[in-house]
Design an enzyme around this catalytic site. Structure first.
Site, short mmCIF file in Angstrom:
data_model
loop_
_atom_site.label_atom_id
_atom_site.label_comp_id
_atom_site.label_asym_id
_atom_site.label_seq_id
_atom_site.Cartn_x
_atom_site.Cartn_y
_atom_site.Cartn_z
N LYS A 79 0.61 -1.72 -0.24
CA LYS A 79 -0.13 0.24 0.42
C LYS A 79 1.10 1.17 -0.25
CE LYS A 79 -3.44 2.02 2.54
NZ LYS A 79 -4.29 1.77 3.66
N SER A 149 -9.15 2.62 2.54
CA SER A 149 -8.31 2.87 2.17
C SER A 149 -7.40 1.81 1.44
CB SER A 149 -7.41 3.98 2.70
OG SER A 149 -6.98 3.82 4.08
N SER A 173 -9.90 0.33 6.69
CA SER A 173 -9.95 0.65 5.18
C SER A 173 -8.70 -1.07 5.48
CB SER A 173 -8.59 1.29 5.63
OG SER A 173 -9.20 2.43 5.56
#
Lengths: 440, 440
Positions: A79, A149, A173
């Site tokens: 990420k 996210s 997330s």
């Protein structure tokens, strides 16, 4: 081999490297070819350089088998809120466009040491803090959000573009994208894995997590990261039979739509049918404050965390983050401490409740992934994040439009290994009989 | 001007830049000349490039007065556990020798935005975690330790090599060097200033702090970093007269030597003599567990934080850090949670006690700085760090060998501004009548 290499789980790929049926270079080529075919649709990546991936793969192939780590050659998506040497780290923020400080986050150091093949940086919402999607689509229905996210990592793992993906959770997330994309996800106990080199939103809540298409793979990565209970769990010997589960609709049950209501009902029936002991529980009323307290902590921590970028580059920040720094919600320090101390007092209370069960089952999401690019509602996750407890998304169910819906298995703090062992058995039941099958 | 520029406080330097009596370049030259004369003795710096400092100074001189920030031109030392663009960040670890990722910690971003002149990186113990000194000496007695882990910043500020220095505290790494070097130090409320870009030892304890030679300067930097109570404090109008203080010898008073015993006695008498209302307090017995709980948290957090470097480069780490990762003390996760939840429950209890007073006065150190390079005992600091409370070291007293001894003023969480306002008045009394005067 019959399975295309890019479809292998991490555990399967390791076996193929070990028995010599697959080189890491061929594995990487299969993944890159699949990404090339799918990237224009799914848009999971903020940065990926095929030449760099192949170079890594060839270097990994040249390492003698006796010197290989536990993830040797396995592809991982990172990420883009975690620093990586040799790749930009941009946080989906114009402030950091093309920025590339040569430093690895602690998780990336551990991945490299274990021999992982770092594919690239997966897309995130701005600083992993906003709910505006980064352009990534849900591979199971591309008009829908993959959640956020950790949008890119979850979509990449679901779409067979990577077997493993790192994400983070501050609200929902990890678990929300896990449910929306029909993959396994773990947010371990807070601070059980180092967050060094991971951009801070809330120091009290941010937790590194990871995605996979099997519990074995979640366990594999957990062992690399040092996930370790006080005592190694005894794996259940007869599936879920005889295990005791609590179903907890939670204080935000009103938010649940038909997909999640069906999943909770069906999940319970299936566990019962397979011999588990299941009861419904309601948390004491003092837990009702958790969602509001989480919001207050998020705002107070964001006020601290985003102040530097705000001072330097306010005009390049999402309004939501500017509002944290300017404290437009007018939280006082006293409000913050009430939330901070209130949550702290509930953590041992949760542990005392949850330790009576193999796992507590709670919704992962309000429903299947909604249409559009807003990343969805983290309401079922934020209170568990506040409690610092380990949570695992187990897929298996579906919503009214055939999109995946998962459920969360939760445990006391630092019972992560035990939770994964239970989730493995639950997953076998729900994946087979829950009703949802991936068409990818 | 009569005062040599390098001897100016930050506030005084700003006035001289504003009224045109001093350029930033001349200021920088004065500092560099003084450092050149003293560096072989004090050894405060891990990295300092005079040409880079002068280049910054000239660039700052060229900024029109209307466009200058609140610290424009003021020299600051940065503890070498905080990332800085354009300078190496080495953590006093051979793993990171000459490492220079191009990224600024949040505190450094805020300093740059405020116009500060970043002098260089000040020496720290390994990862700000060990008690082996980094070679820095105490400028008041060079056979003695300056304390640690913020050794370089504290010594540099005491020795007029910088008016401001950033440090960090996990046990006693701000307050202990503050006392040993006779300078003001603040460790603000935990998480009131972003720790982004600062190497993690204990995520629950690590706190950015700063040194100065006046409370005005601590306040100045605090305002840049966003230190803000719920209500701006009313500065005391008549010195300490009428203010109510608690003197708390604390659960570790047995560790106090003659220097600290004298300071506590004299500090109390002086406040009384100036009209303050003073009482001695004893904390409830449940606070007695704090030192042990702090040790347990430190070990558990270090187990997480140092795992990545351990996996990659165990042979280049201090034994103390290896022991954290290997958990040689055999703490269980259950022990950790007992400490974590126990400390959490004490925080609001401390606030309720401390809010009755203008400040709670506690020892800063067992005694004056000891001989040798071991950085000394943080026993009087670690329990306040665990409570997340703001603490300020106020100098003024001396030990049997004429070395400085300070006392700590403590307050409830998020009463940082109020604490500084009180410390200013206390400092006027103790600095003038406490008995210690710097010979530097």
């Amino acid at each position: 081999m019959s399975t295309e290499p890019h479809r292998l789980t991490a555990t399967e790929a390791l076996q193929a490297f070990e028995n010599g049926s697959l080189t890491i270079e061929d594995y990487a080529k299969s993944i890159l070819k699949h990404i090339e075919a799918r990237d224009a649709i799914v848009k999971a990546w903020a940065y990926l350089d095929p030449a760099q991936v192949l170079e890594q793969a060839r270097a990994l192939d040249s390492v003698p088998k006796g010197e290989r780590g536990p993830l040797h050659g396995v592809a991982v998506a990172i990420k883009d809120v975690i620093y990586t040497k040799g790749m930009p780290t941009q946080f989906n923020s114009p402030i950091y466009a093309n920025d590339q400080p040569e430093v690895d986050g602690a998780s990336v150091i551990m991945l490299h040491k274990a021999g992982a093949l770092i594919l690239g940086k997966s897309r995130t919402t701005e600083f992993a803090a906003t709910t505006d999607g980064p352009g990534t689509t849900n591979p199971h229905g591309t008009s829908r959000t993959p959640g956020g996210s950790s949008s890119g990592s979850a979509a990449a793992v679901a779409d067979f573009q990577a077997p493993l993906g790192l994400g983070t959770q501050t609200g929902g997330s990890m678990i929300r994208p896990g449910s929306f994309n029909g993959v396994y996800a773990i947010k371990p106990t807070w601070n059980s894995v180092s967050r060094e080199g991971q951009k801070i939103y809330s120091i009290n809540l941010d937790t590194l997590g990871w995605y996979a298409r099997s519990i074995e793979d979640l366990e594999l990565l957990g062992s690399v990261f040092g996930i370790e209970d006080d005592e190694a769990p005894q794996p259940p010997k007869a599936g879920v039979k005889g295990l005791k589960f609590a179903f907890c609709k939670s204080m935000v049950w009103d938010e649940a739509g038909p997909g999640t209501r069906n999943a909770m009902q069906k999940g319970m029936e299936l566990l019962k049918a397979h011999g588990a002991d299941v009861e419904e529980i309601t948390l004491p009323h003092d837990f009702d404050k958790l969602p509001d307290w989480h919001t207050c902590i998020l705002s107070g921590d964001g006020r601290t965390s985003f102040r530097a970028d705000y001072q330097a580059s306010k005009d390049k920040m999402a309004a939501f983050l500017v509002e944290h720094v300017e404290n437009v919600q007018n939280y006082t320090r006293k409000d913050y401490l009430e939330a901070f101390d209130g949550i702290s007092a509930l953590r041992p209370k949760w542990d005392a409740i949850a330790e009576k069960y193999a796992a507590v089952v709670i919704p992962s999401v309000p429903d299947e992934a909604p249409q559009g690019m807003h990343t969805g509602n983290p309401v079922f996750n934020s209170w568990t994040t506040a409690l610092h407890i380990p949570v695992v998304n187990v897929p298996g169910f579906q919503g009214e439009n055939g999109m995946p819906v998962g459920l969360t298995l939760a445990a006391p703090r630092y019972a992560d290994q035990a939770l994964l062992a239970v989730a493995k058995e639950v997953g076998k039941v729900w994946e087979k009989e829950g009703g949802w099958i991936s068409k990818l």
